[in-house]
Design an enzyme around this catalytic site. Structure first.
Site, PDB file in Angstrom:
ATOM      1  N   GLU A  96       9.143   7.000  39.761  1.00  0.00           N
ATOM      2  CA  GLU A  96       8.337   7.611  40.806  1.00  0.00           C
ATOM      3  C   GLU A  96       8.097   9.092  40.530  1.00  0.00           C
ATOM      4  O   GLU A  96       8.923   9.764  39.908  1.00  0.00           O
ATOM      5  CB  GLU A  96       9.046   7.451  42.152  1.00  0.00           C
ATOM      6  CG  GLU A  96       9.169   5.994  42.547  1.00  0.00           C
ATOM      7  CD  GLU A  96       9.876   5.770  43.881  1.00  0.00           C
ATOM      8  OE1 GLU A  96       9.694   4.689  44.430  1.00  0.00           O
ATOM      9  OE2 GLU A  96      10.573   6.668  44.351  1.00  0.00           O
ATOM     10  N   CYS A 109       7.024  16.621  41.515  1.00  0.00           N
ATOM     11  CA  CYS A 109       8.406  16.305  41.184  1.00  0.00           C
ATOM     12  C   CYS A 109       8.357  15.068  40.295  1.00  0.00           C
ATOM     13  O   CYS A 109       7.875  14.015  40.701  1.00  0.00           O
ATOM     14  CB  CYS A 109       9.164  16.039  42.489  1.00  0.00           C
ATOM     15  SG  CYS A 109      10.844  15.505  42.240  1.00  0.00           S
ATOM     16  N   CYS A 116      19.968   6.512  36.173  1.00  0.00           N
ATOM     17  CA  CYS A 116      20.678   7.711  35.725  1.00  0.00           C
ATOM     18  C   CYS A 116      22.168   7.391  35.594  1.00  0.00           C
ATOM     19  O   CYS A 116      22.749   6.773  36.478  1.00  0.00           O
ATOM     20  CB  CYS A 116      20.493   8.841  36.730  1.00  0.00           C
ATOM     21  SG  CYS A 116      21.309  10.376  36.253  1.00  0.00           S
ATOM     22  N   CYS A 120      26.031  10.291  40.539  1.00  0.00           N
ATOM     23  CA  CYS A 120      26.379  11.139  41.689  1.00  0.00           C
ATOM     24  C   CYS A 120      26.416  10.236  42.926  1.00  0.00           C
ATOM     25  O   CYS A 120      25.526   9.402  43.121  1.00  0.00           O
ATOM     26  CB  CYS A 120      25.358  12.260  41.859  1.00  0.00           C
ATOM     27  SG  CYS A 120      25.232  13.272  40.382  1.00  0.00           S
ATOM     28  N   CYS A 123      23.386  10.015  45.541  1.00  0.00           N
ATOM     29  CA  CYS A 123      22.018   9.891  45.017  1.00  0.00           C
ATOM     30  C   CYS A 123      21.631   8.439  44.806  1.00  0.00           C
ATOM     31  O   CYS A 123      22.375   7.673  44.186  1.00  0.00           O
ATOM     32  CB  CYS A 123      21.921  10.668  43.703  1.00  0.00           C
ATOM     33  SG  CYS A 123      20.328  10.487  42.889  1.00  0.00           S
ATOM     34  N   GLY A 168      16.454  10.547  37.247  1.00  0.00           N
ATOM     35  CA  GLY A 168      17.055  10.791  35.933  1.00  0.00           C
ATOM     36  C   GLY A 168      17.549  12.201  35.732  1.00  0.00           C
ATOM     37  O   GLY A 168      17.253  13.110  36.514  1.00  0.00           O
ATOM     38  N   SER A 200      15.843  20.692  36.362  1.00  0.00           N
ATOM     39  CA  SER A 200      17.026  20.619  37.220  1.00  0.00           C
ATOM     40  C   SER A 200      18.087  19.762  36.536  1.00  0.00           C
ATOM     41  O   SER A 200      17.795  18.682  36.033  1.00  0.00           O
ATOM     42  CB  SER A 200      16.640  19.985  38.555  1.00  0.00           C
ATOM     43  OG  SER A 200      17.777  19.809  39.363  1.00  0.00           O
ATOM     44  N   LEU A 222      24.454  21.968  42.330  1.00  0.00           N
ATOM     45  CA  LEU A 222      25.830  22.442  42.526  1.00  0.00           C
ATOM     46  C   LEU A 222      26.541  21.496  43.506  1.00  0.00           C
ATOM     47  O   LEU A 222      27.554  20.886  43.167  1.00  0.00           O
ATOM     48  CB  LEU A 222      25.792  23.865  43.074  1.00  0.00           C
ATOM     49  CG  LEU A 222      27.131  24.573  43.185  1.00  0.00           C
ATOM     50  CD1 LEU A 222      27.665  24.932  41.804  1.00  0.00           C
ATOM     51  CD2 LEU A 222      27.026  25.825  44.047  1.00  0.00           C
ATOM     52  N   CYS A 340      14.243  13.959  48.194  1.00  0.00           N
ATOM     53  CA  CYS A 340      15.259  14.055  47.144  1.00  0.00           C
ATOM     54  C   CYS A 340      16.279  12.940  47.282  1.00  0.00           C
ATOM     55  O   CYS A 340      16.789  12.698  48.369  1.00  0.00           O
ATOM     56  CB  CYS A 340      16.051  15.345  47.279  1.00  0.00           C
ATOM     57  SG  CYS A 340      15.144  16.797  46.914  1.00  0.00           S
TER      58      CYS A 340
HETATM   59  N1  SAH Z   1      19.319  14.835  37.688  1.00  0.00           N
HETATM   60  C1  SAH Z   1      18.860  16.108  38.036  1.00  0.00           C
HETATM   61  C2  SAH Z   1      17.500  16.115  38.671  1.00  0.00           C
HETATM   62  C3  SAH Z   1      17.209  15.014  39.640  1.00  0.00           C
HETATM   63  S1  SAH Z   1      18.145  15.014  41.132  1.00  0.00           S
HETATM   64  C4  SAH Z   1      19.854  16.822  38.905  1.00  0.00           C
HETATM   65  O1  SAH Z   1      20.789  16.203  39.396  1.00  0.00           O
HETATM   66  O2  SAH Z   1      19.705  18.029  39.069  1.00  0.00           O
HETATM   67  C5  SAH Z   1      17.278  16.221  42.087  1.00  0.00           C
HETATM   68  C6  SAH Z   1      18.026  16.802  43.248  1.00  0.00           C
HETATM   69  O3  SAH Z   1      18.149  15.863  44.306  1.00  0.00           O
HETATM   70  C7  SAH Z   1      19.435  17.242  42.936  1.00  0.00           C
HETATM   71  O4  SAH Z   1      19.603  18.597  43.232  1.00  0.00           O
HETATM   72  C8  SAH Z   1      20.313  16.406  43.824  1.00  0.00           C
HETATM   73  O5  SAH Z   1      21.415  17.120  44.214  1.00  0.00           O
HETATM   74  C9  SAH Z   1      19.381  16.077  44.963  1.00  0.00           C
HETATM   75  N2  SAH Z   1      19.730  14.842  45.660  1.00  0.00           N
HETATM   76  C10 SAH Z   1      20.113  13.682  45.118  1.00  0.00           C
HETATM   77  N3  SAH Z   1      20.353  12.774  46.080  1.00  0.00           N
HETATM   78  C11 SAH Z   1      20.092  13.373  47.266  1.00  0.00           C
HETATM   79  C12 SAH Z   1      20.109  12.923  48.628  1.00  0.00           C
HETATM   80  N4  SAH Z   1      20.443  11.676  48.949  1.00  0.00           N
HETATM   81  N5  SAH Z   1      19.784  13.808  49.580  1.00  0.00           N
HETATM   82  C13 SAH Z   1      19.398  15.067  49.265  1.00  0.00           C
HETATM   83  N6  SAH Z   1      19.344  15.526  48.003  1.00  0.00           N
HETATM   84  C14 SAH Z   1      19.688  14.691  47.009  1.00  0.00           C
HETATM   85 FE1  SF4 Z   2      21.321  11.583  38.265  1.00  0.00          FE
HETATM   86 FE2  SF4 Z   2      20.553  13.903  39.429  1.00  0.00          FE
HETATM   87 FE3  SF4 Z   2      20.918  11.666  40.890  1.00  0.00          FE
HETATM   88 FE4  SF4 Z   2      23.016  12.915  39.851  1.00  0.00          FE
HETATM   89  S1  SF4 Z   2      21.609  13.750  41.395  1.00  0.00           S
HETATM   90  S2  SF4 Z   2      22.654  10.691  39.807  1.00  0.00           S
HETATM   91  S3  SF4 Z   2      22.190  13.614  37.904  1.00  0.00           S
HETATM   92  S4  SF4 Z   2      19.385  11.945  39.304  1.00  0.00           S
END
Ligand code: SAH
Ligand code: SF4
Length: 375
Positions: A96, A109, A116, A120, A123, A168, A200, A222, A340
């Protein structure tokens, strides 16, 4: 004639690659610039129409180069103007991209991988193991599809910024990501300024120097105020802990003079307390950065909760009071699961969510389907 699958995808060529490629076939260097301009400026991808190329060259190129882009399977428009595009990236996989409008910019974006491996906990993409890294032409292809769609709208809007914050981990796919940046930045092509491109990362330290070398902006997820909490929500922290990560951030600043964007997701009861705001400001006291706070966006099966607006506000106020440069990111596109952390490799959540009780608006979502006949 060469079979289709032996053709090279044009969108994977940097200008230099294309020059090299044409040289191999005995063609002049300036032809690469001409073709780049046709494709990226005039959006002409029918080689027959490239009138300043000789007839012979056109006939040859037709057998060598394809202009395939990932087909758009779905295009959703949120009540707040956010648009989500779902792309077919073969073998039943999808990625997407999201377009986020604001007063002075139109930010794309973009995704870099299918799934990925960083896993995390908060996510949605992280719940889906890495299936494949995208190729540069698939990344550039997402950009061009969105670009073309905006052109078709006829409102004169163009993508002004790109953030690699879709699906990713871009630094787990750095060769293809930086190649795509080279293409999108080329003055003979899209000509997007490097300052408008942000990579990012969850903190893949050994790859981070490449962000400085490419002279693009760095954002770091972070998401916690100490190692213990960060390792709990982002397993990558066990391999690359905060001290080393922040050292690498300072190195980026020394090399580029650019502040880092620290993304900080507020998870109810885990990272959203006033005391956490104090600790995060302290942690970042000698890292030149701005903090971007993002209230957690829920998704199917999520283990966390979104804090109340009051809690978010209190966190924001406290961080500002302590002198941090901190931005509260307005949640966009939540009704179409485009916010996000809500992006998925398959459509395994409802297409729309009722957010009528939420501050961000009603549920009038326009939906377009661009399913291509070939799929
Ligand atoms: N993998 C990279 C870029 C994609 S994630 C990274 O982790 O930086 C993009 C952003 O989305 C990250 O800053 C992550 O912290 C945030 N994110 C992921 N899941 C989220 C959620 N459920 N709610 C709000 N932000 C989220
Ligand atoms: Fe991957 Fe970024 Fe999601 Fe972490 S926050 S699982 S690094 S896409």
């Amino acid at each position: 004639m060469m079979p289709m699958d032996q053709k090279v995808n044009f969108y994977s060529f940097t200008l230099e690659d294309l020059q090299e490629y044409l040289k191999k076939y005995g063609k002049e260097k300036f032809r690469a610039q001409q073709i780049y301009k046709w494709v990226y400026e005039s959006r002409v991808t029918n080689i027959e129409e490239m009138s300043n190329l000789s007839k012979d060259l056109r006939a040859e190129l037709k057998n060598l180069i394809s202009f395939e882009m990932p087909p758009v399977l779905k295009h959703l428009v949120s009540v707040d103007g956010t648009q989500k595009f779902l792309f077919d990236v073969k073998d039943g996989n999808t990625v997407e991209a999201v377009v986020i409008p604001s007063d002075d910019r139109l930010t794309l974006c973009i995704s870099s991988e299918i799934g990925c491996n960083m896993a995390c906990k908060f996510c949605f993409t992280g719940k889906q193991k890495l299936k494949r890294r995208l190729t540069a032409d698939e990344i550039v292809g997402q950009f061009m599809q969105v670009h073309d769609s905006l052109q078709k709208e006829g409102l004169g809007r163009r993508i002004s910024n790109i953030v690699f914050m879709g699906m990713g981990e871009p630094l787990d796919n750095s060769d293809e990501v930086f190649k795509s940046i080279d293409v999108i930045h080329s003055p003979w092509g899209i000509n997007l300024s490097l300052k408008k491109i942000t990579v990012s990362t969850s903190g893949i330290i050994p790859e981070m120097y490449k962000v400085a070398n490419a002279k693009v902006r760095l954002a770091v997820s972070l998401n916690a105020y100490n190692d213990e909490v960060r390792s709990q929500v982002m397993p990558i922290n066990k391999k690359y802990p905060l001290k080393d990560l922040l050292e690498e951030c300072k190195r980026y600043y020394r090399a580029t003079g650019e502040k880092i964007t620290m993304e900080y997701v507020l998870l109810k009861g885990i990272t959203d307390q006033i005391e956490h705001a104090r600790q995060v400001v302290k942690l970042l006291k000698d890292v030149p950065c701005k903090i971007n706070i993002i209230p957690f966006n829920e998704h199917p099966g999520s283990d966390y909760e979104r804090p109340s607006d009051e809690t978010v506000q209190a966190f924001h106020t406290e961080a500002m009071r302590l002198g941090a440069q901190v931005l509260l990111r307005r949640t966009m596109g939540r009704d179409i699961f485009a916010a996000c952390g809500q992006l998925a490799t398959k459509i395994d959540h409802p297409e729309r969510m009722d957010i009528s009780n939420s501050k961000i608006g009603g549920t009038h979502v326009r939906s377009f389907s661009h399913r291509q006949p070939s799929i």
